[in-house]
Design an enzyme around this catalytic site. Structure first.
Site, PDB file in Angstrom:
ATOM      1  NE  ARG A 200      -1.146   2.396   2.956  1.00 25.20           N
ATOM      2  CZ  ARG A 200      -0.595   3.497   3.451  1.00 25.20           C
ATOM      3  NH1 ARG A 200      -0.523   4.605   2.722  1.00 25.20           N
ATOM      4  NH2 ARG A 200      -0.063   3.508   4.667  1.00 25.20           N
ATOM      5  CG  ASP A 201       3.184   4.346   3.033  1.00 25.61           C
ATOM      6  OD1 ASP A 201       3.300   5.205   2.159  1.00 25.61           O
ATOM      7  OD2 ASP A 201       3.283   4.605   4.246  1.00 25.61           O
TER       8      ASP A 201
ATOM      9  CG  HIS B 218       3.721   4.684   9.294  1.00 23.70           C
ATOM     10  ND1 HIS B 218       3.083   3.674   8.604  1.00 23.70           N
ATOM     11  CD2 HIS B 218       4.014   5.615   8.353  1.00 23.70           C
ATOM     12  CE1 HIS B 218       2.987   3.985   7.329  1.00 23.70           C
ATOM     13  NE2 HIS B 218       3.552   5.165   7.146  1.00 23.70           N
TER      14      HIS B 218
ATOM     15  CB  CYS C 132       1.985  10.469   1.787  1.00 20.99           C
ATOM     16  SG  CYS C 132       0.341  11.152   1.591  1.00 20.99           S
TER      17      CYS C 132
ATOM     18  CG  ASN D  26       6.834   3.528   4.692  1.00 20.32           C
ATOM     19  OD1 ASN D  26       6.371   3.813   3.592  1.00 20.32           O
ATOM     20  ND2 ASN D  26       6.173   3.685   5.799  1.00 20.32           N
TER      21      ASN D  26
HETATM   22  P1  HMG Z   1     -13.530  14.006  -2.121  1.00 15.58           P
HETATM   23  O1  HMG Z   1     -13.312  14.541  -3.505  1.00 15.58           O
HETATM   24  O2  HMG Z   1     -13.797  14.995  -1.024  1.00 15.58           O
HETATM   25  O3  HMG Z   1     -14.667  12.905  -2.074  1.00 15.58           O
HETATM   26  O4  HMG Z   1     -12.270  13.114  -1.747  1.00 15.58           O
HETATM   27  P2  HMG Z   1     -16.175  12.950  -2.457  1.00 15.58           P
HETATM   28  O5  HMG Z   1     -16.903  12.186  -1.419  1.00 15.58           O
HETATM   29  O6  HMG Z   1     -16.630  14.360  -2.787  1.00 15.58           O
HETATM   30  O7  HMG Z   1     -16.207  12.109  -3.825  1.00 15.58           O
HETATM   31  C1  HMG Z   1     -15.544  12.553  -5.013  1.00 15.58           C
HETATM   32  C2  HMG Z   1     -15.424  11.363  -5.959  1.00 15.58           C
HETATM   33  O8  HMG Z   1     -14.580  10.358  -5.388  1.00 15.58           O
HETATM   34  C3  HMG Z   1     -16.765  10.677  -6.248  1.00 15.58           C
HETATM   35  O9  HMG Z   1     -16.672  10.162  -7.556  1.00 15.58           O
HETATM   36  C4  HMG Z   1     -16.783   9.543  -5.273  1.00 15.58           C
HETATM   37  O10 HMG Z   1     -17.586   8.482  -5.685  1.00 15.58           O
HETATM   38  C5  HMG Z   1     -15.308   9.127  -5.282  1.00 15.58           C
HETATM   39  P3  HMG Z   1     -17.367  10.915  -8.806  1.00 15.58           P
HETATM   40  O11 HMG Z   1     -18.817  10.955  -8.462  1.00 15.58           O
HETATM   41  O12 HMG Z   1     -16.742  12.298  -8.849  1.00 15.58           O
HETATM   42  O13 HMG Z   1     -16.983  10.059  -9.971  1.00 15.58           O
HETATM   43  N1  HMG Z   1     -14.924   8.469  -4.030  1.00 15.58           N
HETATM   44  C6  HMG Z   1     -14.350   7.260  -3.976  1.00 15.58           C
HETATM   45  N2  HMG Z   1     -14.001   6.390  -4.936  1.00 15.58           N
HETATM   46  C7  HMG Z   1     -13.440   5.230  -4.532  1.00 15.58           C
HETATM   47  N3  HMG Z   1     -13.214   4.921  -3.232  1.00 15.58           N
HETATM   48  C8  HMG Z   1     -13.550   5.770  -2.255  1.00 15.58           C
HETATM   49  C9  HMG Z   1     -14.133   6.998  -2.614  1.00 15.58           C
HETATM   50  N4  HMG Z   1     -14.590   8.052  -1.906  1.00 15.58           N
HETATM   51  C10 HMG Z   1     -15.065   8.927  -2.782  1.00 15.58           C
HETATM   52  N5  HMG Z   1     -13.309   5.439  -0.988  1.00 15.58           N
HETATM   53  C11 HMG Z   1     -11.373  11.243  -0.538  1.00 15.58           C
HETATM   54  C12 HMG Z   1     -12.163  12.548  -0.462  1.00 15.58           C
HETATM   55  C13 HMG Z   1     -11.054  10.870   0.890  1.00 15.58           C
HETATM   56  C14 HMG Z   1     -12.227  10.183  -1.179  1.00 15.58           C
HETATM   57  C15 HMG Z   1     -10.092  11.456  -1.377  1.00 15.58           C
HETATM   58  O14 HMG Z   1      -9.450  12.628  -0.970  1.00 15.58           O
HETATM   59  C16 HMG Z   1      -9.152  10.299  -1.239  1.00 15.58           C
HETATM   60  O15 HMG Z   1      -9.421   9.216  -1.721  1.00 15.58           O
HETATM   61  N6  HMG Z   1      -7.992  10.503  -0.564  1.00 15.58           N
HETATM   62  C17 HMG Z   1      -7.053   9.427  -0.321  1.00 15.58           C
HETATM   63  C18 HMG Z   1      -5.683   9.989  -0.272  1.00 15.58           C
HETATM   64  C19 HMG Z   1      -4.687   8.880  -0.027  1.00 15.58           C
HETATM   65  O16 HMG Z   1      -4.935   7.709  -0.285  1.00 15.58           O
HETATM   66  N7  HMG Z   1      -3.491   9.283   0.458  1.00 15.58           N
HETATM   67  C20 HMG Z   1      -2.437   8.339   0.721  1.00 15.58           C
HETATM   68  C21 HMG Z   1      -2.692   7.427   1.881  1.00 15.58           C
HETATM   69  S1  HMG Z   1      -2.438   8.200   3.477  1.00 15.58           S
HETATM   70  C22 HMG Z   1      -0.744   7.973   3.773  1.00 15.58           C
HETATM   71  O17 HMG Z   1      -0.022   7.539   2.911  1.00 15.58           O
HETATM   72  C23 HMG Z   1      -0.215   8.284   5.158  1.00 15.58           C
HETATM   73  C24 HMG Z   1       0.079   7.024   5.987  1.00 15.58           C
HETATM   74  O18 HMG Z   1       0.988   6.165   5.317  1.00 15.58           O
HETATM   75  C25 HMG Z   1       0.673   7.435   7.349  1.00 15.58           C
HETATM   76  C26 HMG Z   1       1.849   8.415   7.218  1.00 15.58           C
HETATM   77  O19 HMG Z   1       2.858   8.051   6.594  1.00 15.58           O
HETATM   78  O20 HMG Z   1       1.709   9.512   7.729  1.00 15.58           O
HETATM   79  C27 HMG Z   1      -1.208   6.222   6.263  1.00 15.58           C
HETATM   80 MG    MG Z   2       3.127   6.363   5.314  1.00 16.62          MG
END
Ligand code: HMG
Ligand code: MG
Length: 299
Positions: A14-15, A206, A239, A248
């Site tokens: 994933r990450d 993490h 990220c 990582n």
């Molecule tokens: P948004 O634009 O506010 O969402 O995004 P929305 O509810 O307005 O929906 C917009 C569109 O996204 C719609 O589609 C939804 O259906 C779709 P449209 O009608 O426009 O075609 N949608 C989805 N599709 C699939 N799966 C879903 C989903 N939700 C909505 N779950 C949202 C908000 C949270 C969805 C978006 O910003 C997002 O997906 N963000 C994820 C970002 C991400 O994955 N970042 C990396 C992971 S975090 C990380 O790496 C940190 C970590 O490792 C710890 C660290 O290191 O600190 C964990």
């Molecule tokens: Mg991370």
């Protein structure tokens, strides 16, 4: 779990892969996860059900979970940002999920397009459904030391966000040093404060390794009693929403450290190094980049 046991949560599928420029096929992802479990990893974050527009690299998560031959004693968890993600994960047969928010408002807006308070409201619904369905939920908090948009974050803020997630029902909180700015003294200060408010057994670390501090930070965390840490084979990771979020900490390096300290992870280092070489080859990466000591020694 004996006193000497350390649990590693492997986050490379994933990450790691969410940050690769090239899209990786579902078959390669499945093979990576399978090789990791063969090397002894018991908890693998295998996928994320987020918007494919936000992170196209994870768009095939349903297929990955469906193709995956699962071992009974391995947890294959998935990251989810909202109810839509939870439903998609459940539909794909996921049995444990991880929710994610941040200690910094600005990073949270960039990453999941909502405030910290709004993320709690989303998570409350998720936790309720998961409790009904007996799905375990892990919680991530990003930017626990510094935010790329907002600067320094106080331990009090991280403790507050952690408390909310634990009170909602997360069984464990993983503290994300998203941009790798943590140093040993900061880790000690944060964990000393947090352990006054919650059991240390519910906290995991993490570390991203942007400034080469991750192993030192892990050592400092071990000194505070931390028994769970996230890492990523070959040091893959980052990220897309945080400038400065590089790989990582490499799982190979973590296992090498743990072995040296006489701590048990149950992971076969030789096999794991093989997995690191294999995935690096698949990603056409040079073996010297981001691979760490354990890997270089065995080349
Ligand atoms: P948004 O634009 O506010 O969402 O995004 P929305 O509810 O307005 O929906 C917009 C569109 O996204 C719609 O589609 C939804 O259906 C779709 P449209 O009608 O426009 O075609 N949608 C989805 N599709 C699939 N799966 C879903 C989903 N939700 C909505 N779950 C949202 C908000 C949270 C969805 C978006 O910003 C997002 O997906 N963000 C994820 C970002 C991400 O994955 N970042 C990396 C992971 S975090 C990380 O790496 C940190 C970590 O490792 C710890 C660290 O290191 O600190 C964990
Ligand atoms: Mg991370």
């Amino acid at each position: 779990m004996s006193n000497n046991s350390i649990r590693i949560v492997e986050v490379s599928p994933r990450d790691g892969l969410q940050n690769e420029h090239t899209l990786i096929s579902s078959q390669i992802k499945v093979e990576l996860i399978t090789r990791l479990s063969d090397a002894g990893l018991k908890h693998i974050e295998a996928a994320s059900f987020v918007s494919p527009r936000a992170v196209p690299q994870m768009a095939d998560s349903h297929q990955v979970m469906q193709l995956l031959p699962r071992q009974k004693d391995v947890i294959y968890s998935a990251l989810i940002p909202n109810i839509k993600g939870l439903n998609a994960a459940l539909d794909a047969g996921v049995t444990e999920v991880a929710i994610f928010t941040a200690a910094s408002e600005l990073f949270n807006q960039k990453n999941i397009n909502c405030s910290i308070a709004d993320s709690f409201a989303r998570f409350k619904d998720i936790l309720e459904i998961c409790q009904e369905k007996n799905i375990r939920v892990r919680g991530y908090i990003s930017t626990v030391f510094n935010c790329p948009y907002q600067g320094e974050i106080s331990p009090a803020q991280v403790t507050y966000v952690s408390r909310q997630l634990i009170d909602m029902g997360c069984y464990e909180i993983s503290l994300g040093d998203t941009i790798g700015t943590g140093t040993a003294n900061k880790v000690t200060r944060l964990l000393q404060q947090m352990r006054q408010e919650m059991p240390i057994e519910q906290i995991a670390v993490h570390f991203h390794d942007t400034y080469g501090q991750a192993l030192t930070n892990i050592y400092a965390a071990l000194e505070q009693g931390i028994k769970v840490m996230d890492s990523s084979v070959a040091g893959l990771g980052g990220c897309p929403y945080a400038k400065g979020s590089s790989g990582n900490v490499a799982t190979e390096d973590v296992v090498y450290l743990l072995n040296g300290l006489g701590l048990e992870s149950g992971i076969d280092l030789t096999k794991l190094v093989g997995v690191g070489h294999w995935i690096s080859g698949q990603l056409r990466r040079k073996n010297t980049s981001k691979t760490g000591l354990a890997m270089n020694l065995r080349r």
